[in-house]
Design an enzyme around this catalytic site. Structure first.
Site, mmCIF file in Angstrom:
data_model
loop_
_atom_site.group_PDB
_atom_site.id
_atom_site.type_symbol
_atom_site.label_atom_id
_atom_site.label_comp_id
_atom_site.label_asym_id
_atom_site.label_seq_id
_atom_site.Cartn_x
_atom_site.Cartn_y
_atom_site.Cartn_z
ATOM 1 C CG ASN A 135 -0.363 0.103 2.511
ATOM 2 O OD1 ASN A 135 0.761 -0.352 2.713
ATOM 3 N ND2 ASN A 135 -1.063 0.698 3.461
ATOM 4 C CD GLU A 233 6.397 0.134 12.524
ATOM 5 O OE1 GLU A 233 5.256 0.585 12.754
ATOM 6 O OE2 GLU A 233 7.374 0.405 13.232
ATOM 7 C CB CYS A 267 -1.194 1.061 8.382
ATOM 8 S SG CYS A 267 0.002 2.353 8.146
HETATM 9 P P1 NAD Z 1 0.202 -8.849 4.270
HETATM 10 O O1 NAD Z 1 0.459 -9.137 5.710
HETATM 11 O O2 NAD Z 1 -0.779 -9.691 3.565
HETATM 12 O O3 NAD Z 1 1.564 -8.965 3.427
HETATM 13 C C1 NAD Z 1 2.696 -8.204 3.757
HETATM 14 C C2 NAD Z 1 3.939 -8.870 3.169
HETATM 15 O O4 NAD Z 1 4.161 -10.116 3.820
HETATM 16 C C3 NAD Z 1 3.846 -9.188 1.674
HETATM 17 O O5 NAD Z 1 5.093 -8.918 1.088
HETATM 18 C C4 NAD Z 1 3.549 -10.672 1.669
HETATM 19 O O6 NAD Z 1 3.949 -11.335 0.489
HETATM 20 C C5 NAD Z 1 4.368 -11.140 2.840
HETATM 21 N N1 NAD Z 1 3.935 -12.395 3.451
HETATM 22 C C6 NAD Z 1 2.695 -12.940 3.449
HETATM 23 N N2 NAD Z 1 2.700 -14.081 4.187
HETATM 24 C C7 NAD Z 1 3.962 -14.252 4.651
HETATM 25 C C8 NAD Z 1 4.578 -15.217 5.482
HETATM 26 N N3 NAD Z 1 3.895 -16.253 5.992
HETATM 27 N N4 NAD Z 1 5.886 -15.067 5.768
HETATM 28 C C9 NAD Z 1 6.595 -14.023 5.299
HETATM 29 N N5 NAD Z 1 6.049 -13.073 4.493
HETATM 30 C C10 NAD Z 1 4.746 -13.183 4.188
HETATM 31 O O7 NAD Z 1 -0.201 -7.305 4.181
HETATM 32 P P2 NAD Z 1 -0.647 -6.440 2.902
HETATM 33 O O8 NAD Z 1 -2.030 -6.847 2.484
HETATM 34 O O9 NAD Z 1 0.425 -6.401 1.897
HETATM 35 O O10 NAD Z 1 -0.703 -4.975 3.570
HETATM 36 C C11 NAD Z 1 -1.776 -4.536 4.319
HETATM 37 C C12 NAD Z 1 -1.507 -4.628 5.812
HETATM 38 O O11 NAD Z 1 -0.312 -3.923 6.125
HETATM 39 C C13 NAD Z 1 -2.598 -3.965 6.629
HETATM 40 O O12 NAD Z 1 -2.862 -4.732 7.776
HETATM 41 C C14 NAD Z 1 -1.987 -2.628 7.008
HETATM 42 O O13 NAD Z 1 -2.538 -2.035 8.158
HETATM 43 C C15 NAD Z 1 -0.558 -3.021 7.202
HETATM 44 N N6 NAD Z 1 0.350 -1.870 7.104
HETATM 45 C C16 NAD Z 1 0.948 -1.427 8.248
HETATM 46 C C17 NAD Z 1 1.774 -0.300 8.200
HETATM 47 C C18 NAD Z 1 2.459 0.221 9.445
HETATM 48 O O14 NAD Z 1 3.441 0.942 9.301
HETATM 49 N N7 NAD Z 1 1.989 -0.086 10.643
HETATM 50 C C19 NAD Z 1 1.980 0.335 6.985
HETATM 51 C C20 NAD Z 1 1.348 -0.156 5.838
HETATM 52 C C21 NAD Z 1 0.543 -1.262 5.912
#
Ligand code: NAD
Length: 485
Positions: A135, A233, A267
């Site tokens: 995102n 995060e 987020c």
């Molecule tokens: P996601 O958790 O689905 O994926 C994030 C990353 O993790 C991707 O690169 C994905 O391929 C990888 N991944 C998935 N499963 C994994 C595993 N088992 N082991 C290792 N890597 C794995 O999240 P998303 O849909 O890409 O992003 C949205 C989420 O991110 C929302 O919950 C949002 O709130 C959060 N977010 C948090 C922040 C923050 O700074 N707090 C910032 C942006 C987004």
């Protein structure tokens, strides 16, 4: 040739941005090896010289801001002005981090013994494994890579499967700026290469941004094979309080941008509107008119207000949460539907949605939606509003709208989140202040700001004794212990 996957435009999935190899454990091995080797030399480059490379990368991103923004719009579905904000965050971060290259790197302390001095400094962790969401496809990799590079590390980045092209272009800008070959490595793909990265024995630190369930899986695997530094995060369930004395026009603007900016997929997006009952009718009426008028469409069209969500699966998930809220007794004042648009066939659009009559116990009031849905929860007092904000298991961002100083400061004091805004929406962080959340949003690290360097460096305490004799801390210059020498 192994397995591949494609990255598509979420507004028009027939438009393919690129085809990428699904990374394997062997690819992760190679990437970590390359990073380990390159890091040895990079760590010996003086920090201000590393900073110059980072600064140059910021200049490259600035010169190509339009191209990068268009790419972000096409790959992540952000409308152009917000895509520009994503790229600008990376530019700002480059220049800010570069400045830290000539700033204090530690502290000096007096010694308790004569002719002895002490100070702290920072050393690289080695190789950092980074996993990023889609995102903020340029900003988040930059928030991690710039401080990690400044601190002298090598990097293996596993970007989101939804935003590989943005990551490729970002890493290309790093190389063009002068980052040595092999120091920053990309491994594309889904969960498996991510898991292989976080358990790799050559990876000393893991920096993860994404959802709570994935963060838990990442941290568990990384620590089971560690110990390592693991920074998380994670998600949010951000709330905006509106009190009766608030400027309601301002609160309407804030809630609209907070809830529906980036189609609610930040987020820090405003997910809960915690409004005093006395002004709920007026505020919800104004918001409903404005939300219903928002133009859904192709994010690269400058007249579009709200772009797509990331894919149809996400649109269906959001719709399922909205249906469940309606079943629990909430009412939709606008939206609550997947939208099909001419010219954007197969695009994942969800109508900006306002749900009234949401109770604190409803699922929609507790779980992250990550879509353009605002749940309105009515309260009778500031104390009740703060209770509602704090009962979430997340703790990223919160906002309060009021004209009075006392309730504003009470909220700042009592809200348990990493970020609090007064008379501004829950989104809009600036890169020189720490970013991160409490409770299930994270594990205590912060990105951005001066603290952003902490997850990518380890402290070293240095003592220099120039007395020419053995001096014993806690023992010399103290009365002898009875019975001792
Ligand atoms: P996601 O958790 O689905 O994926 C994030 C990353 O993790 C991707 O690169 C994905 O391929 C990888 N991944 C998935 N499963 C994994 C595993 N088992 N082991 C290792 N890597 C794995 O999240 P998303 O849909 O890409 O992003 C949205 C989420 O991110 C929302 O919950 C949002 O709130 C959060 N977010 C948090 C922040 C923050 O700074 N707090 C910032 C942006 C987004």
């Amino acid at each position: 040739m192994g397995t591949t996957f494609t990255s598509v435009n979420p507004a028009r999935p027939s438009e393919v941005l690129g085809t990428y190899p699904e990374g394997t454990a062997a690819d992760v091995d190679t990437a970590v090896e390359r990073a380990t080797e390159a890091q040895q030399e990079w760590a010996r480059v003086p920090t201000p010289a590393r900073a110059e490379v980072i600064d140059k990368c910021g200049a490259i991103l600035a010169a190509r801001k339009t191209d990068f923004s268009t790419l972000v719009a096409r790959e992540a579905g952000k409308i152009l002005i917000e895509a520009g904000g994503d790229v600008q965050e990376a530019i700002d971060m480059a220049h800010y981090v570069a400045g830290l290259g000539r700033a204090a790197w530690g502290e000096t302390m007096p010694s308790e013994l004569p002719n002895k001095m002490g100070w702290t400094t920072r050393q690289p962790v080695g190789v950092v494994g980074m996993i990023t969401p889609w995102n903020f496809p340029v900003a988040i990799p930059s928030w991690k890579c710039f401080p990690a590079l400044l601190a002298g590390n090598g990097i293996v980045l596993k970007p989101s499967e939804h935003a590989p092209t943005c990551a490729e272009e970002f890493v290309a800008a790093l190389l063009e700026a002068g980052v040595p070959e092999g120091l920053v490595n990309l491994v594309h793909g889904h969960a498996d290469p991510g898991q292989a990265l976080v358990v790799h024995p050559g990876v000393r630190a893991v920096s993860f941004t994404g959802s709570v369930p994935t963060g838990r899986a990442v941290a568990a695997a990384a620590m089971a094979t560690g110990p390592r530094l693991v920074s998380l995060e994670l998600g949010g369930k951000n709330a905006m309080i509106v009190l009766p004395d608030a400027d309601l026009a301002l609160a309407t603007d804030g809630a609209l941008f907070g809830a529906f900016g980036t189609a609610g997929q930040r987020c820090t997006s405003t997910s809960r509107l915690v409004v005093h009952r006395d002004v709920a009718d007026e505020l919800v009426a104004a918001l409903t008119v404005r939300a219903a008028a928002l133009q859904l469409g192709d994010p690269t069209d400058p007249t579009t207000d709200v772009g797509p969500v990331i894919d149809l699966h996400s649109a269906e998930r959001i719709d399922g949460m909205v249906r469940a809220a309606l079943d629990e007794g909430a009412q939709a004042t606008t939206g609550a539907t997947i939208v099909e648009l001419d010219g954007c066939e197969g695009g994942a659009f969800y109508a900006p949605t306002i749900l009234r009559g949401v109770e604190r116990t409803h699922r929609i009031a507790r779980e992250e939606v990550f879509g353009p849905v605002l749940s309105v929860i009515e309260v009778d007092s500031l104390d009740e509003a703060i209770d509602v904000v704090n009962e979430s298991e997340y703790g990223l961002s919160a906002a309060i709208y009021t004209a009075a100083i006392a309730p504003a400061l009470q909220a700042v004091d009592q809200i348990n989140t990493g970020i609090v805004y007064v008379n501004a929406p829950t989104i809009g962080a600036e890169i020189h202040l720490p970013f991160g959340g409490t409770k299930h949003t994270g594990n205590g690290y912060r990105e951005a700001g001066r603290r952003g360097i902490e997850q990518f460096s380890e402290n070293k305490s240095v003592y220099v004794d120039y007395s020419g004799r053995l001096q014993r801390a806690q023992i010399d210059n103290r009365p002898p212990v009875e019975g001792g020498e």
